[in-house]
Design an enzyme around this catalytic site. Structure first.
Site, PDB file in Angstrom:
ATOM      1  N   VAL A 118       5.131   9.391  -5.682  1.00 55.92           N
ATOM      2  CA  VAL A 118       4.002   9.704  -6.702  1.00 55.92           C
ATOM      3  C   VAL A 118       3.250  10.579  -5.957  1.00 55.92           C
ATOM      4  O   VAL A 118       2.607  10.499  -4.843  1.00 55.92           O
ATOM      5  CB  VAL A 118       3.391   8.484  -7.218  1.00 55.92           C
ATOM      6  CG1 VAL A 118       2.062   8.748  -7.915  1.00 55.92           C
ATOM      7  CG2 VAL A 118       4.095   7.345  -7.735  1.00 55.92           C
ATOM      8  N   GLN A 126      -5.995  -4.375  -7.861  1.00 54.90           N
ATOM      9  CA  GLN A 126      -4.986  -3.349  -8.253  1.00 54.90           C
ATOM     10  C   GLN A 126      -3.654  -4.159  -8.725  1.00 54.90           C
ATOM     11  O   GLN A 126      -3.150  -3.754  -9.895  1.00 54.90           O
ATOM     12  CB  GLN A 126      -4.650  -2.179  -7.391  1.00 54.90           C
ATOM     13  CG  GLN A 126      -5.900  -1.383  -7.220  1.00 54.90           C
ATOM     14  CD  GLN A 126      -5.660  -0.011  -6.394  1.00 54.90           C
ATOM     15  OE1 GLN A 126      -4.816   0.631  -6.812  1.00 54.90           O
ATOM     16  NE2 GLN A 126      -6.004   0.070  -5.265  1.00 54.90           N
ATOM     17  N   ASP A 179      -9.767  -5.106  -2.875  1.00 51.35           N
ATOM     18  CA  ASP A 179      -9.628  -3.988  -3.832  1.00 51.35           C
ATOM     19  C   ASP A 179      -8.197  -3.776  -4.282  1.00 51.35           C
ATOM     20  O   ASP A 179      -7.539  -3.761  -5.360  1.00 51.35           O
ATOM     21  CB  ASP A 179      -9.872  -2.469  -3.232  1.00 51.35           C
ATOM     22  CG  ASP A 179      -9.677  -1.645  -4.284  1.00 51.35           C
ATOM     23  OD1 ASP A 179     -10.307  -1.511  -5.528  1.00 51.35           O
ATOM     24  OD2 ASP A 179      -9.087  -0.520  -3.980  1.00 51.35           O
ATOM     25  N   ASP A 180      -7.072  -4.003  -3.281  1.00 51.96           N
ATOM     26  CA  ASP A 180      -5.788  -4.254  -3.382  1.00 51.96           C
ATOM     27  C   ASP A 180      -5.341  -5.254  -4.337  1.00 51.96           C
ATOM     28  O   ASP A 180      -4.599  -5.024  -5.078  1.00 51.96           O
ATOM     29  CB  ASP A 180      -4.849  -4.539  -2.031  1.00 51.96           C
ATOM     30  CG  ASP A 180      -5.135  -3.458  -1.019  1.00 51.96           C
ATOM     31  OD1 ASP A 180      -5.477  -2.198  -1.673  1.00 51.96           O
ATOM     32  OD2 ASP A 180      -4.835  -3.641   0.127  1.00 51.96           O
ATOM     33  N   LYS A 213       9.153   8.424  -0.250  1.00 45.93           N
ATOM     34  CA  LYS A 213       8.304   9.228   0.456  1.00 45.93           C
ATOM     35  C   LYS A 213       8.620   8.926   1.862  1.00 45.93           C
ATOM     36  O   LYS A 213       8.638   9.685   2.663  1.00 45.93           O
ATOM     37  CB  LYS A 213       6.648   8.949   0.398  1.00 45.93           C
ATOM     38  CG  LYS A 213       5.966   9.967   1.422  1.00 45.93           C
ATOM     39  CD  LYS A 213       4.485   9.813   1.046  1.00 45.93           C
ATOM     40  CE  LYS A 213       3.952   8.557   1.904  1.00 45.93           C
ATOM     41  NZ  LYS A 213       4.102   8.670   3.310  1.00 45.93           N
ATOM     42  N   HIS A 264      -2.403   2.508  -3.480  1.00 48.19           N
ATOM     43  CA  HIS A 264      -2.692   3.750  -4.305  1.00 48.19           C
ATOM     44  C   HIS A 264      -1.750   3.593  -5.424  1.00 48.19           C
ATOM     45  O   HIS A 264      -0.861   2.888  -5.647  1.00 48.19           O
ATOM     46  CB  HIS A 264      -2.540   4.892  -3.400  1.00 48.19           C
ATOM     47  CG  HIS A 264      -1.534   5.183  -2.577  1.00 48.19           C
ATOM     48  ND1 HIS A 264      -0.237   5.365  -3.329  1.00 48.19           N
ATOM     49  CD2 HIS A 264      -1.422   5.184  -1.235  1.00 48.19           C
ATOM     50  CE1 HIS A 264       0.662   5.580  -2.257  1.00 48.19           C
ATOM     51  NE2 HIS A 264      -0.042   5.360  -1.190  1.00 48.19           N
ATOM     52  N   MET A 285       1.051  10.828  -2.317  1.00 51.29           N
ATOM     53  CA  MET A 285       0.019   9.917  -2.228  1.00 51.29           C
ATOM     54  C   MET A 285       0.409   9.011  -0.816  1.00 51.29           C
ATOM     55  O   MET A 285       1.563   8.698  -0.645  1.00 51.29           O
ATOM     56  CB  MET A 285       0.047   9.048  -3.419  1.00 51.29           C
ATOM     57  CG  MET A 285      -0.445   9.638  -4.658  1.00 51.29           C
ATOM     58  SD  MET A 285      -1.225   8.481  -5.754  1.00 51.29           S
ATOM     59  CE  MET A 285      -1.649   9.578  -6.992  1.00 51.29           C
ATOM     60  N   SER A 286      -0.451   8.861  -0.132  1.00 54.12           N
ATOM     61  CA  SER A 286      -0.263   8.002   1.123  1.00 54.12           C
ATOM     62  C   SER A 286      -1.816   7.489   1.463  1.00 54.12           C
ATOM     63  O   SER A 286      -2.744   8.072   1.553  1.00 54.12           O
ATOM     64  CB  SER A 286       0.042   8.885   2.188  1.00 54.12           C
ATOM     65  OG  SER A 286      -0.105   8.434   3.494  1.00 54.12           O
ATOM     66  N   SER A 287      -1.668   6.215   2.217  1.00 55.80           N
ATOM     67  CA  SER A 287      -2.802   5.715   2.834  1.00 55.80           C
ATOM     68  C   SER A 287      -3.559   6.593   3.583  1.00 55.80           C
ATOM     69  O   SER A 287      -4.636   6.474   4.045  1.00 55.80           O
ATOM     70  CB  SER A 287      -2.549   4.218   3.214  1.00 55.80           C
ATOM     71  OG  SER A 287      -1.928   3.275   2.296  1.00 55.80           O
ATOM     72  N   ARG A 288      -2.744   7.446   4.500  1.00 55.91           N
ATOM     73  CA  ARG A 288      -3.292   7.954   5.519  1.00 55.91           C
ATOM     74  C   ARG A 288      -4.076   9.518   5.057  1.00 55.91           C
ATOM     75  O   ARG A 288      -4.609  10.022   5.870  1.00 55.91           O
ATOM     76  CB  ARG A 288      -2.115   8.439   6.549  1.00 55.91           C
ATOM     77  CG  ARG A 288      -1.740   7.044   7.375  1.00 55.91           C
ATOM     78  CD  ARG A 288      -0.876   7.742   8.553  1.00 55.91           C
ATOM     79  NE  ARG A 288      -0.733   6.298   9.142  1.00 55.91           N
ATOM     80  CZ  ARG A 288       0.575   5.694   9.303  1.00 55.91           C
ATOM     81  NH1 ARG A 288       1.254   5.655   8.722  1.00 55.91           N
ATOM     82  NH2 ARG A 288       0.303   4.525  10.154  1.00 55.91           N
ATOM     83  N   GLY A 318       1.058   4.931  -5.911  1.00 55.95           N
ATOM     84  CA  GLY A 318       2.165   5.240  -5.528  1.00 55.95           C
ATOM     85  C   GLY A 318       2.873   3.631  -5.430  1.00 55.95           C
ATOM     86  O   GLY A 318       3.878   3.286  -5.837  1.00 55.95           O
ATOM     87  N   HIS A 319       2.357   2.841  -5.033  1.00 62.03           N
ATOM     88  CA  HIS A 319       2.354   1.553  -4.723  1.00 62.03           C
ATOM     89  C   HIS A 319       2.742   0.798  -6.007  1.00 62.03           C
ATOM     90  O   HIS A 319       3.287  -0.044  -6.239  1.00 62.03           O
ATOM     91  CB  HIS A 319       1.244   0.670  -3.636  1.00 62.03           C
ATOM     92  CG  HIS A 319       1.426   1.019  -2.513  1.00 62.03           C
ATOM     93  ND1 HIS A 319       0.084   1.828  -1.947  1.00 62.03           N
ATOM     94  CD2 HIS A 319       2.118   0.934  -1.424  1.00 62.03           C
ATOM     95  CE1 HIS A 319       0.529   2.010  -0.540  1.00 62.03           C
ATOM     96  NE2 HIS A 319       1.396   1.507  -0.405  1.00 62.03           N
ATOM     97  N   MET A 345       1.812  -2.083   3.274  1.00 66.21           N
ATOM     98  CA  MET A 345       0.826  -2.597   4.294  1.00 66.21           C
ATOM     99  C   MET A 345      -0.641  -2.296   3.769  1.00 66.21           C
ATOM    100  O   MET A 345      -1.588  -2.347   4.632  1.00 66.21           O
ATOM    101  CB  MET A 345       1.058  -1.714   5.547  1.00 66.21           C
ATOM    102  CG  MET A 345       2.254  -1.603   6.071  1.00 66.21           C
ATOM    103  SD  MET A 345       2.030  -1.249   7.929  1.00 66.21           S
ATOM    104  CE  MET A 345       1.701   0.460   7.759  1.00 66.21           C
ATOM    105  N   GLY A 346      -0.594  -2.543   2.447  1.00 64.65           N
ATOM    106  CA  GLY A 346      -1.981  -2.554   1.634  1.00 64.65           C
ATOM    107  C   GLY A 346      -2.633  -1.137   1.502  1.00 64.65           C
ATOM    108  O   GLY A 346      -1.933  -0.221   1.855  1.00 64.65           O
TER     109      GLY A 346
END
Ligand code: PAF
Length: 289
Positions: free
Chosen positions: A178, A81, A77-78, A151, A34, A186-189, A36-37, A30-31
């Site tokens: 990660v 990366q 930014d995504d 995760k 980080h 690691m999480s977007s939230r 982890g992705h 979902m973009g």
């Protein structure tokens, strides 16, 4: 790296690769990416000649009072990366391309049982939305392999069950979580945490690992272990949603003979709902044959 928004462009690119006999891996996201992705992409590159990531903030997996509108959208930014880790193709469709009609009028995918427990208790429509969009992404990309982060362990179990039940010809691969240096997954939230909450947030992982250690040391009263963990989290300022010890592959309460377990938790810290889990492999009990 190429970015496409239209389904026809996605299919044309993938058809070229298929004609050349190349294996394709999909990394659905979902973009707001980080490390982890990026690890998922790196792993996917080891499994297939061509890698496709999707970035789609899927409205159907958010409940009415959840953070769909505020979910961080950071496409430029995504893209940078993803390019840096050698992704071949980014699929970033608009909502109307994936859901051309209101969802109530569209076919949906429900994995019963697994979708209603743990996160599904407080997020009753979440996994139906996940299963529906992942099925659509599988049909659009037709990957040989799809890569997901561990995760979201329940999500991984739901998707594995869905692929098996629907005979989808795709291998589902999970990649270990990660973590930040202090253990926080690691999480977007995580960006919803205030500085003080961020300092406190690794307590979730510490509580999961402490519970896992007690299981490895021979404790077997899962209800008591989970109750202790919830008390510890509450004392540390979390609002636990659940803390459970389950069988890893089907998320059922473990029986005495089960060896592969997962300790899973979700807890609110401020306005962030954090989820995490750790694996536990138990040794054979003395005298077991
Ligand atoms: O894990 C996520 O980011 C999402 O749930 C997924 C699998 C991309 C489906 O929208």
């Amino acid at each position: 790296m190429h970015t496409v928004q239209a389904i026809a462009d996605l299919r044309a690119q993938i058809a070229d690769w298929r004609r050349a006999g190349e294996r394709v891996a999909l990394i659905p996201t979902m973009g707001n990416l980080h490390a982890g992705h990026l690890r998922l992409v790196e792993h996917a590159r080891e499994l297939a000649a061509r890698t496709v990531a999707s970035i789609f903030v899927n409205p159907t997996q958010f409940g009415p009072n959840e953070d769909f509108a505020g979910y961080p959208r950071t496409l430029d930014d995504d893209r940078r990366q993803l390019e840096s880790v050698g992704l071949d193709l980014l699929f970033a469709p608009a909502v109307a391309a994936i859901y051309p009609r209101p969802l109530e009028d569209m076919t949906q995918v429900l994995v019963p049982g697994l979708s209603q427990m743990l996160c599904g208790t407080s997020r009753p429509i979440h996994f139906r939305g996940v299963a529906t969009v992942v099925t659509k992404l599988f049909n659009l990309v037709q990957p040989d392999v799809a890569v997901f982060g561990e995760k979201d362990w329940q999500q991984l179990v739901v998707i594995r069950r869905m692929a098996a039940d629907l005979d989808l010809p795709v291998e589902i691969v999970g990649v270990p979580t990660v973590r930040e240096a202090d253990g926080l997954a690691m999480s977007s939230r995580n960006r919803y945490l205030t500085p003080e909450e961020r300092r406190n947030a690794p307590t979730l992982y510490a509580t999961l690992t402490a519970c896992a250690e007690r299981l490895r040391a021979g404790e077997r009263d899962c209800a008591a272990l989970a109750a202790d963990a919830r008390t510890r989290l509450t004392a540390a300022g979390f609002r636990p949603d659940y803390f459970e010890i389950r069988r890893a592959d089907d998320l059922q309460p473990p029986a005495a003979e089960d060896r592969e377990l997962r300790v899973l938790a979700a807890a609110w810290l401020g306005r962030a709902r954090l989820i995490d889990n750790v694996p536990v492999t138990l040794g054979r009990s003395p005298g077991a044959r």
